[in-house]
Design a protein around this motif. Sequence first.
Motif, PDB file in Angstrom:
ATOM      1  N   SER A  27       0.830  -1.204   0.000  1.00 39.64           N
ATOM      2  CA  SER A  27       0.000   0.000   0.000  1.00 39.64           C
ATOM      3  C   SER A  27       0.865   1.254   0.000  1.00 39.64           C
ATOM      4  CB  SER A  27      -0.890   0.016   1.252  1.00 39.64           C
ATOM      5  OG  SER A  27      -1.744  -1.093   1.286  1.00 39.64           O
ATOM      6  N   ARG A  68     -13.950   3.987  -2.139  1.00 39.98           N
ATOM      7  CA  ARG A  68     -12.782   4.642  -1.529  1.00 39.98           C
ATOM      8  C   ARG A  68     -13.116   5.232  -0.165  1.00 39.98           C
ATOM      9  NH1 ARG A  68      -8.823   2.414  -4.553  1.00 39.98           N
ATOM     10  NH2 ARG A  68      -9.429   2.444  -6.750  1.00 39.98           N
ATOM     11  N   PRO A 103     -13.779   5.732   3.789  1.00 35.62           N
ATOM     12  CA  PRO A 103     -13.045   5.191   4.944  1.00 35.62           C
ATOM     13  C   PRO A 103     -13.659   3.921   5.510  1.00 35.62           C
ATOM     14  CG  PRO A 103     -13.251   7.575   5.129  1.00 35.62           C
ATOM     15  CD  PRO A 103     -14.097   7.162   3.964  1.00 35.62           C
ATOM     16  N   SER A 116     -12.390   1.106   3.394  1.00 34.79           N
ATOM     17  CA  SER A 116     -10.961   0.894   3.635  1.00 34.79           C
ATOM     18  C   SER A 116     -10.725   0.171   4.953  1.00 34.79           C
ATOM     19  CB  SER A 116     -10.219   2.242   3.646  1.00 34.79           C
ATOM     20  OG  SER A 116     -10.308   2.885   2.392  1.00 34.79           O
ATOM     21  N   ARG A 136       0.243   8.416   1.241  1.00 33.36           N
ATOM     22  CA  ARG A 136      -1.163   8.126   1.501  1.00 33.36           C
ATOM     23  C   ARG A 136      -1.784   9.195   2.397  1.00 33.36           C
ATOM     24  NH1 ARG A 136      -3.717   3.431   0.649  1.00 33.36           N
ATOM     25  NH2 ARG A 136      -2.372   3.474  -1.190  1.00 33.36           N
ATOM     26  N   GLU A 174      -2.558  12.103   0.264  1.00 37.33           N
ATOM     27  CA  GLU A 174      -3.668  11.756  -0.624  1.00 37.33           C
ATOM     28  C   GLU A 174      -5.010  11.820   0.112  1.00 37.33           C
ATOM     29  OE1 GLU A 174      -5.204   7.522  -2.276  1.00 37.33           O
ATOM     30  OE2 GLU A 174      -3.158   8.061  -2.879  1.00 37.33           O
ATOM     31  N   VAL A 175      -5.050  11.298   1.325  1.00 37.97           N
ATOM     32  CA  VAL A 175      -6.309  11.200   2.073  1.00 37.97           C
ATOM     33  C   VAL A 175      -6.590  12.445   2.907  1.00 37.97           C
ATOM     34  CG1 VAL A 175      -7.546   9.894   3.844  1.00 37.97           C
ATOM     35  CG2 VAL A 175      -6.146   8.694   2.137  1.00 37.97           C
ATOM     36  N   HIS A 176      -5.542  12.996   3.551  1.00 43.38           N
ATOM     37  CA  HIS A 176      -5.740  14.087   4.508  1.00 43.38           C
ATOM     38  C   HIS A 176      -5.216  15.441   4.021  1.00 43.38           C
ATOM     39  CE1 HIS A 176      -6.965  11.100   7.465  1.00 43.38           C
ATOM     40  NE2 HIS A 176      -5.872  10.404   7.176  1.00 43.38           N
ATOM     41  N   THR A 203      -3.196   7.472   9.102  1.00 42.14           N
ATOM     42  CA  THR A 203      -3.049   6.699   7.868  1.00 42.14           C
ATOM     43  C   THR A 203      -2.444   5.325   8.111  1.00 42.14           C
ATOM     44  OG1 THR A 203      -2.687   8.793   6.699  1.00 42.14           O
ATOM     45  CG2 THR A 203      -2.101   6.804   5.514  1.00 42.14           C
ATOM     46  N   HIS A 223      -4.357   2.085   7.465  1.00 36.39           N
ATOM     47  CA  HIS A 223      -4.706   1.741   6.090  1.00 36.39           C
ATOM     48  C   HIS A 223      -3.494   1.442   5.212  1.00 36.39           C
ATOM     49  CE1 HIS A 223      -8.677   2.823   7.267  1.00 36.39           C
ATOM     50  NE2 HIS A 223      -8.375   4.092   7.441  1.00 36.39           N
TER      51      HIS A 223
END
Length: 235
Positions: free
Chosen positions: A14, A92, A94, A97, A168, A171-173, A184, A187
């Motif tokens: 990941s 996608r 949360p 995930s 990541r 990308e997410v936060h 993160t 995940h």
Amino acid sequence: MTRTPLVVAVDGPSGSGKSSVSRQVAAQLDLAYLDTGAMYRAATWRCVQRGVDLMDTALVADTVRSMVLQLDLNPRFPSFVVDGVDVGVAIRAPEISAVVSQVATNLEVRADLGERQRRVIAVERTPDGFSGGRGIVVEGRDITTVIAPDADVRLLLTASEEARLARRAREVHGTDDAAALEATREHVVDRDARDSTVVEFRTAADGVVTVDSSGLDLEQTVQAVLALVEDVAGR
């Protein structure tokens, strides 16, 4: 002269950049693109939507086997439709995930989705596929060893844990500060640990070339993979 179909298989942990890199490589080579990890997310979404107890492995497997999954293999606009519903955004979320590993480590599910993945690859070797027979870039865990061990190009895309977490998190936060990194971790690091109980994707098998993207940006990684394809397959 007509070229033979090209299959590029990309494995890795990941946050290593598998999806972003594979999409761009497929687009530049005019190939189809398949994100197999998204298939597991789609299967998870279906189970969650139907209120299936993910601990009930037999029921989960039955729910996935009956899933009608339509794929758009265009690397510029890939999409996943489950039972007529476009789930590209929903898978996608949360909440998906957080539980996808429970579905992805179900061996019956892996057998079913693995067979679907092999069929997709086979079709892309023919004129009937999205690529018109040019081939496909397929990425995800166990692709280089279980799903497409005969791929023309097999590579393990990896990066340091620190680099993967930071990517990541951004990308997410939208940031890679300490709080985002910790949020993160579940995940990235923890999910990899769970998934590695059923498949090896952190070390390269025989014949698989490793590309370490720790110190590379996206474009540099794409160019490294394209150079590898050129070296191995002459494309």
